[in-house]
Design an enzyme around this catalytic site. Sequence first.
Site, PDB file in Angstrom:
ATOM      1  N   GLY A   1      -8.955  -0.281  -8.284  1.00 33.77           N
ATOM      2  CA  GLY A   1      -9.112   0.284  -6.942  1.00 33.77           C
ATOM      3  C   GLY A   1      -8.885   1.777  -6.938  1.00 33.77           C
ATOM      4  O   GLY A   1      -8.202   2.310  -6.061  1.00 33.77           O
TER       5      GLY A   1
ATOM      6  N   ARG B   1     -10.634   5.452  -4.145  1.00 30.79           N
ATOM      7  CA  ARG B   1     -10.171   6.155  -2.926  1.00 30.79           C
ATOM      8  C   ARG B   1      -8.703   5.828  -2.667  1.00 30.79           C
ATOM      9  O   ARG B   1      -8.092   5.013  -3.375  1.00 30.79           O
ATOM     10  CB  ARG B   1     -11.032   5.777  -1.722  1.00 30.79           C
ATOM     11  CG  ARG B   1     -10.902   4.332  -1.345  1.00 30.79           C
ATOM     12  CD  ARG B   1     -11.785   3.996  -0.160  1.00 30.79           C
ATOM     13  NE  ARG B   1     -11.287   2.789   0.477  1.00 30.79           N
ATOM     14  CZ  ARG B   1     -12.040   1.950   1.166  1.00 30.79           C
ATOM     15  NH1 ARG B   1     -13.336   2.189   1.318  1.00 30.79           N
ATOM     16  NH2 ARG B   1     -11.509   0.879   1.730  1.00 30.79           N
TER      17      ARG B   1
ATOM     18  N   VAL C   1     -12.227  -7.074  -9.455  1.00 24.81           N
ATOM     19  CA  VAL C   1     -11.076  -7.573 -10.223  1.00 24.81           C
ATOM     20  C   VAL C   1     -10.979  -9.096 -10.218  1.00 24.81           C
ATOM     21  O   VAL C   1     -10.319  -9.677 -11.079  1.00 24.81           O
ATOM     22  CB  VAL C   1      -9.726  -6.967  -9.739  1.00 24.81           C
ATOM     23  CG1 VAL C   1      -9.625  -5.510 -10.104  1.00 24.81           C
ATOM     24  CG2 VAL C   1      -9.493  -7.214  -8.259  1.00 24.81           C
TER      25      VAL C   1
ATOM     26  N   ASN D   1      -3.719  -1.968  -8.349  1.00 24.02           N
ATOM     27  CA  ASN D   1      -3.654  -1.397  -7.002  1.00 24.02           C
ATOM     28  C   ASN D   1      -4.724  -1.931  -6.049  1.00 24.02           C
ATOM     29  O   ASN D   1      -4.550  -1.874  -4.832  1.00 24.02           O
ATOM     30  CB  ASN D   1      -3.782   0.135  -7.159  1.00 24.02           C
ATOM     31  CG  ASN D   1      -4.187   0.835  -5.878  1.00 24.02           C
ATOM     32  OD1 ASN D   1      -3.346   1.078  -5.015  1.00 24.02           O
ATOM     33  ND2 ASN D   1      -5.477   1.145  -5.726  1.00 24.02           N
TER      34      ASN D   1
ATOM     35  N   SER E   1       3.335  -4.341  -0.836  1.00 22.46           N
ATOM     36  CA  SER E   1       3.378  -3.704   0.480  1.00 22.46           C
ATOM     37  C   SER E   1       4.728  -4.016   1.103  1.00 22.46           C
ATOM     38  O   SER E   1       5.346  -5.041   0.782  1.00 22.46           O
ATOM     39  CB  SER E   1       2.273  -4.297   1.369  1.00 22.46           C
ATOM     40  OG  SER E   1       2.549  -4.038   2.734  1.00 22.46           O
TER      41      SER E   1
ATOM     42  N   TYR F   1      -2.213 -11.501   4.108  1.00 21.82           N
ATOM     43  CA  TYR F   1      -1.895 -10.260   3.381  1.00 21.82           C
ATOM     44  C   TYR F   1      -0.439 -10.309   2.924  1.00 21.82           C
ATOM     45  O   TYR F   1      -0.136 -10.068   1.755  1.00 21.82           O
ATOM     46  CB  TYR F   1      -2.138  -9.060   4.304  1.00 21.82           C
ATOM     47  CG  TYR F   1      -1.926  -7.702   3.668  1.00 21.82           C
ATOM     48  CD1 TYR F   1      -2.921  -7.120   2.891  1.00 21.82           C
ATOM     49  CD2 TYR F   1      -0.734  -6.999   3.855  1.00 21.82           C
ATOM     50  CE1 TYR F   1      -2.724  -5.861   2.313  1.00 21.82           C
ATOM     51  CE2 TYR F   1      -0.534  -5.753   3.296  1.00 21.82           C
ATOM     52  CZ  TYR F   1      -1.533  -5.186   2.528  1.00 21.82           C
ATOM     53  OH  TYR F   1      -1.334  -3.950   1.958  1.00 21.82           O
TER      54      TYR F   1
ATOM     55  N   THR G   1       0.224 -12.897   0.036  1.00 19.20           N
ATOM     56  CA  THR G   1      -0.268 -12.518  -1.299  1.00 19.20           C
ATOM     57  C   THR G   1       0.513 -11.305  -1.834  1.00 19.20           C
ATOM     58  O   THR G   1       0.768 -11.214  -3.035  1.00 19.20           O
ATOM     59  CB  THR G   1      -1.786 -12.222  -1.282  1.00 19.20           C
ATOM     60  OG1 THR G   1      -2.076 -11.262  -0.265  1.00 19.20           O
ATOM     61  CG2 THR G   1      -2.589 -13.485  -1.028  1.00 19.20           C
TER      62      THR G   1
ATOM     63  N   ILE H   1       0.609   3.997   5.037  1.00 21.04           N
ATOM     64  CA  ILE H   1       0.092   5.150   4.293  1.00 21.04           C
ATOM     65  C   ILE H   1      -1.262   5.541   4.898  1.00 21.04           C
ATOM     66  O   ILE H   1      -2.081   4.663   5.230  1.00 21.04           O
ATOM     67  CB  ILE H   1      -0.065   4.795   2.790  1.00 21.04           C
ATOM     68  CG1 ILE H   1       1.255   4.259   2.199  1.00 21.04           C
ATOM     69  CG2 ILE H   1      -0.569   6.019   2.006  1.00 21.04           C
ATOM     70  CD1 ILE H   1       2.447   5.196   2.255  1.00 21.04           C
TER      71      ILE H   1
HETATM   72  P1  NDP Z   1      -8.219   1.590   0.334  1.00 26.42           P
HETATM   73  O1  NDP Z   1      -8.875   0.575   1.199  1.00 26.42           O
HETATM   74  O2  NDP Z   1      -8.273   3.011   0.731  1.00 26.42           O
HETATM   75  O3  NDP Z   1      -8.777   1.464  -1.173  1.00 26.42           O
HETATM   76  C1  NDP Z   1      -8.872   0.215  -1.775  1.00 26.42           C
HETATM   77  C2  NDP Z   1      -9.428   0.381  -3.171  1.00 26.42           C
HETATM   78  O4  NDP Z   1      -9.466  -0.931  -3.791  1.00 26.42           O
HETATM   79  C3  NDP Z   1     -10.844   0.906  -3.196  1.00 26.42           C
HETATM   80  O5  NDP Z   1     -10.994   1.709  -4.350  1.00 26.42           O
HETATM   81  C4  NDP Z   1     -11.693  -0.363  -3.334  1.00 26.42           C
HETATM   82  O6  NDP Z   1     -12.956  -0.128  -3.951  1.00 26.42           O
HETATM   83  C5  NDP Z   1     -10.802  -1.165  -4.262  1.00 26.42           C
HETATM   84  N1  NDP Z   1     -11.047  -2.602  -4.244  1.00 26.42           N
HETATM   85  C6  NDP Z   1     -10.914  -3.473  -3.202  1.00 26.42           C
HETATM   86  N2  NDP Z   1     -11.226  -4.713  -3.592  1.00 26.42           N
HETATM   87  C7  NDP Z   1     -11.539  -4.651  -4.922  1.00 26.42           C
HETATM   88  C8  NDP Z   1     -11.930  -5.595  -5.887  1.00 26.42           C
HETATM   89  N3  NDP Z   1     -12.072  -6.905  -5.574  1.00 26.42           N
HETATM   90  N4  NDP Z   1     -12.173  -5.177  -7.144  1.00 26.42           N
HETATM   91  C9  NDP Z   1     -12.045  -3.865  -7.484  1.00 26.42           C
HETATM   92  N5  NDP Z   1     -11.672  -2.914  -6.611  1.00 26.42           N
HETATM   93  C10 NDP Z   1     -11.427  -3.301  -5.331  1.00 26.42           C
HETATM   94  O7  NDP Z   1      -6.712   1.083   0.194  1.00 26.42           O
HETATM   95  P2  NDP Z   1      -5.325   1.868  -0.015  1.00 26.42           P
HETATM   96  O8  NDP Z   1      -5.504   2.984  -0.958  1.00 26.42           O
HETATM   97  O9  NDP Z   1      -4.726   2.096   1.307  1.00 26.42           O
HETATM   98  O10 NDP Z   1      -4.459   0.704  -0.680  1.00 26.42           O
HETATM   99  C11 NDP Z   1      -4.264   0.599  -2.089  1.00 26.42           C
HETATM  100  C12 NDP Z   1      -3.247  -0.514  -2.312  1.00 26.42           C
HETATM  101  O11 NDP Z   1      -2.047  -0.201  -1.599  1.00 26.42           O
HETATM  102  C13 NDP Z   1      -3.701  -1.870  -1.799  1.00 26.42           C
HETATM  103  O12 NDP Z   1      -3.283  -2.886  -2.673  1.00 26.42           O
HETATM  104  C14 NDP Z   1      -2.984  -1.987  -0.479  1.00 26.42           C
HETATM  105  O13 NDP Z   1      -2.791  -3.332  -0.090  1.00 26.42           O
HETATM  106  C15 NDP Z   1      -1.683  -1.282  -0.783  1.00 26.42           C
HETATM  107  N6  NDP Z   1      -0.988  -0.787   0.384  1.00 26.42           N
HETATM  108  C16 NDP Z   1      -1.586   0.090   1.256  1.00 26.42           C
HETATM  109  C17 NDP Z   1      -0.893   0.525   2.361  1.00 26.42           C
HETATM  110  C18 NDP Z   1      -1.481   1.441   3.368  1.00 26.42           C
HETATM  111  O14 NDP Z   1      -0.883   1.616   4.445  1.00 26.42           O
HETATM  112  N7  NDP Z   1      -2.633   2.076   3.105  1.00 26.42           N
HETATM  113  C19 NDP Z   1       0.486   0.075   2.631  1.00 26.42           C
HETATM  114  C20 NDP Z   1       1.006  -0.831   1.650  1.00 26.42           C
HETATM  115  C21 NDP Z   1       0.294  -1.233   0.568  1.00 26.42           C
HETATM  116  P3  NDP Z   1     -14.314  -0.127  -3.054  1.00 26.42           P
HETATM  117  O15 NDP Z   1     -14.083   0.888  -1.952  1.00 26.42           O
HETATM  118  O16 NDP Z   1     -15.380   0.239  -4.000  1.00 26.42           O
HETATM  119  O17 NDP Z   1     -14.393  -1.522  -2.487  1.00 26.42           O
END
Ligand code: NDP
Length: 246
Positions: free
Chosen positions: A11, A14, A63, A89, A141, A154, A157, A187
Site C-alpha cells: 500500500g 499514497r 496483497v 500497511n 489502528s 475494520y 481485522t 491521520i
Molecule cells: P489510503 O487509503 O490513503 O492508502 C491505502 C493504500 O493501500 C493505497 O496505496 C492502496 O492502493 C493500498 N491498498 C489497498 N488495498 C490493497 C490491496 N488489496 N493490495 C495492495 N494494496 C492495497 O490509506 P492510509 O494511508 O490512510 O492507511 C494506511 C494504513 O494505515 C491502512 O492499513 C489503514 O487501515 C491504517 N490506518 C489509517 C488511519 C487513518 O486515519 N488514515 C488510522 C489508523 C490506521 P490503491 O490506491 O492502488 O488501491
Amino acid sequence: MKPRKHALVTGGSRGIGAAAVIALANEGFAVTFFYRKNAYLADQVVAQVRRLGRDAMAYAVDVSDFSAVSHAVKQSMLEFGAVDLLVSNAGVSDISLFTDVTPEAFNKMIDTHLVGLFNVSQAVLPGMISRKTGNIVTISSIWGMTGASCEVTYSMTKAGIIGYTKALAQELGPSGIRVNCVAPGLIDTEMNSGLTVKDLQEICDQTPLGRMGTAQEVADVIVYLASEKSSFITGQVISPNGGLIT
Ligand code: NDP
C-alpha cells in the site's frame, strides 16, 4: 559503507504507505512497494524516491492474491536482494452499521487486512528465518485497540493484526526477527475522505493534541521500528494518536 537494505511496503502508492516508502528510502533502504490500482500515484512515488538519489520499484499486486505476492517478492529480490524489512500497511476502510455489512464487504476487509498480511509474511519469512535476521512492522489502528462503532469489521481485522504481531514476535524472537505494530489514531489521508468535516472535527476535539496526525508522523514511527535504535523492542504496539487513548 553499510550494505543497502531492502524494504517491502504494501500500500505504498499514497497516504501512510507513500510517506513510509520515502522516509525509508531516505534512511538508505532500497524500497519495493505494492499498490492495487493507481499506477499514476505509484509512479509519482517512485519518481520522488529517485529524485532523492535512492531506489524504489512499484508492483501492482493485490496483497490478497497469494501467488501474485509470492511472484512479485521473488522478482523484487532479484533486483534488491533479500527482504530485510516488511511494512504491512495496505488497508481499506468501511464505515457501516454492522447489520448492513455484506458478505462481500466483510471478505474484502478480511482479504486485505488478514489474508494480505499472511501472504506477504509467508513470502518474506523463510528468507528472514534462514538468515536469522529480519524486521516486520504491521499497521493496525487505534480502533483495533478500542473498537469503533460503525467500523466493526475494520476493528476486528485490525485487532487480528495486533494478535499476529504479539504471537509472531514470540515465535520469531529466537530467530533474530522483530515484529512490531503501529496503531495510528486519526491521520490526514485519502482513507478519511469519506468522513464529514463535522465527524473529523469531533474526533479532533476528543484528541488532546487537538488535530489529526500526518502520514509523515506515522512514517517516523515506522522508521524508528525499522532502525537499530529499537533493537530491544518486539511484540509491541505503538500508537501515534495525539493522546486520544493512553
Ligand atoms: P489510503 O487509503 O490513503 O492508502 C491505502 C493504500 O493501500 C493505497 O496505496 C492502496 O492502493 C493500498 N491498498 C489497498 N488495498 C490493497 C490491496 N488489496 N493490495 C495492495 N494494496 C492495497 O490509506 P492510509 O494511508 O490512510 O492507511 C494506511 C494504513 O494505515 C491502512 O492499513 C489503514 O487501515 C491504517 N490506518 C489509517 C488511519 C487513518 O486515519 N488514515 C488510522 C489508523 C490506521 P490503491 O490506491 O492502488 O488501491
